[in-house]
Design a protein around this motif. Structure first.
Motif, mmCIF file in Angstrom:
data_model
loop_
_atom_site.group_PDB
_atom_site.id
_atom_site.type_symbol
_atom_site.label_atom_id
_atom_site.label_comp_id
_atom_site.label_asym_id
_atom_site.label_seq_id
_atom_site.Cartn_x
_atom_site.Cartn_y
_atom_site.Cartn_z
ATOM 1 N N ARG A 124 53.014 49.944 51.495
ATOM 2 C CA ARG A 124 54.004 49.012 50.954
ATOM 3 C C ARG A 124 53.623 48.660 49.512
ATOM 4 N N LEU A 125 54.631 48.322 48.740
ATOM 5 C CA LEU A 125 54.428 47.829 47.384
ATOM 6 C C LEU A 125 54.344 46.308 47.433
ATOM 7 N N ARG A 126 53.358 45.750 46.758
ATOM 8 C CA ARG A 126 53.209 44.297 46.697
ATOM 9 C C ARG A 126 52.992 43.885 45.252
ATOM 10 N N LYS A 127 53.785 42.973 44.768
ATOM 11 C CA LYS A 127 53.680 42.506 43.385
ATOM 12 C C LYS A 127 53.047 41.122 43.361
ATOM 13 N N GLU A 154 58.020 48.746 33.308
ATOM 14 C CA GLU A 154 58.164 49.986 34.064
ATOM 15 C C GLU A 154 58.775 49.689 35.420
ATOM 16 N N ARG A 155 59.254 50.782 36.064
ATOM 17 C CA ARG A 155 59.792 50.700 37.428
ATOM 18 C C ARG A 155 58.849 51.446 38.358
ATOM 19 N N VAL A 156 58.526 50.845 39.498
ATOM 20 C CA VAL A 156 57.590 51.453 40.456
ATOM 21 C C VAL A 156 58.261 51.507 41.816
ATOM 22 N N ARG A 157 58.185 52.674 42.489
ATOM 23 C CA ARG A 157 58.723 52.814 43.843
ATOM 24 C C ARG A 157 57.803 53.707 44.656
ATOM 25 N N LEU A 158 57.943 53.634 45.994
ATOM 26 C CA LEU A 158 57.180 54.496 46.892
ATOM 27 C C LEU A 158 58.005 55.721 47.258
ATOM 28 N N GLY A 159 57.408 56.891 47.185
ATOM 29 C CA GLY A 159 58.058 58.120 47.602
ATOM 30 C C GLY A 159 57.238 58.799 48.687
ATOM 31 N N LYS A 160 57.856 59.733 49.436
ATOM 32 C CA LYS A 160 57.149 60.467 50.479
ATOM 33 C C LYS A 160 57.278 61.958 50.216
#
Length: 271
Positions: A160-163, A226-232
């Motif tokens: 998971r992404l956590r800011k 910037e933009r940050v996302r999770l990919g698989k």
């Protein structure tokens, strides 16, 4: 027990075991060669339906929107492997093996199937056909188990992404300007003589000059950087699996015409 009239309704229906656990889906219904009545359900099992196994119709019932069998899921999935692409027909050996596995007596099953009335499937050619199917033609079938390998998807973990906010000290150099006093002297000339004689000849006087300077001023503003996302991505690797399989061996007891081979031991020969 599933009847002839229910054949079309059970196709593609879910199959559950006696404990309410899903086994798979009905993909084919095999009919008895002698009577034309349903005898076996061919059920696709596994997460991706990569294997088909057989369940006797006499142990199955249509319940609401699914089929329920009298055996548990593990027993059904471990049933003898039968090639369902072999012309849509079970050989006598395959059928006998399935009967043995499910603990159903072959002869008793035939007698029940050929009793007249609602519970039986009386047929003039039934006895003759069963006799033909049951004949072993003086041959013995040797069978063996084979490993069937498939894959099932399981959750291996989560990301998971956590800011969150951190505070850090930042130093920036900024130029600042200030005014300083400088004494300027100029001689009396014709150009400035009138201004120099404008006041009293001898007197006291005072002049004041205001000095200025700049101070640094700090302000803050939020700016997107910037933009940050999770990919698989799918990574395929080879994994070796193992399991125990049973194989039948056939020995010959007694004498063999034409002598014996050197590999035989006390007149026993393995095939």
């Amino acid at each position: 027990m599933i009847t002839q009239e229910q054949i079309r309704t059970v196709l593609d229906q879910d199959v559950y075991d006696a404990n309410g656990e899903k086994i798979g889906e009905v993909k084919h219904v095999y009919l008895d060669d002698a009577t034309g009545r349903p005898e076996w359900l061919c059920v696709k099992t596994g997460l991706f339906g990569m294997r088909e196994t057989f369940v006797p119709v006499q142990a199955a019932d249509v319940v609401a929107d699914h089929v329920e069998v009298a055996y548990d899921k593990d027993r059904v999935k471990a049933a003898p492997n039968v090639d369902v692409d072999a012309g849509g027909h079970l050989s006598a050996d395959e059928e006998r093996e399935l009967y043995r596995y499910y603990g159903i007596d072959w002869a008793d099953s035939w007698r029940q199937a050929n009793q007249p009335g609602e519970s039986g499937w009386a047929h003039s050619g039934g006895a003759r056909e069963r006799e033909r199917l049951g004949r072993d033609d003086e041959a013995m079938t040797r069978s063996e188990e084979q490993l069937t390998v498939g894959t099932e998807a399981h959750e291996a973990g989560r990301a998971r992404l956590r800011k969150y906010v951190v505070t850090e000290e930042q130093q920036i150099s900024v130029p600042v300007t200030r005014e300083e006093v400088r004494v300027e002297r100029e001689p009396i000339t014709d150009a400035n003589r009138d201004a120099a004689l404008a006041g009293p000849e001898i007197s006291e006087a005072e002049h004041e000059v205001v000095l200025h300077e700049e101070w640094p001023v700090v302000d803050k503003q939020a700016v997107p950087v910037e933009r940050v996302r999770l990919g698989k991505e799918r990574v395929t690797e080879q994994e070796t699996v193992s399991g125990q399989v049973r194989k039948e061996r056939i020995d010959v007891d007694g004498g063999i015409d034409g002598g014996t081979d050197g590999d035989m031991d006390d007149s026993r020969r393995a095939f």
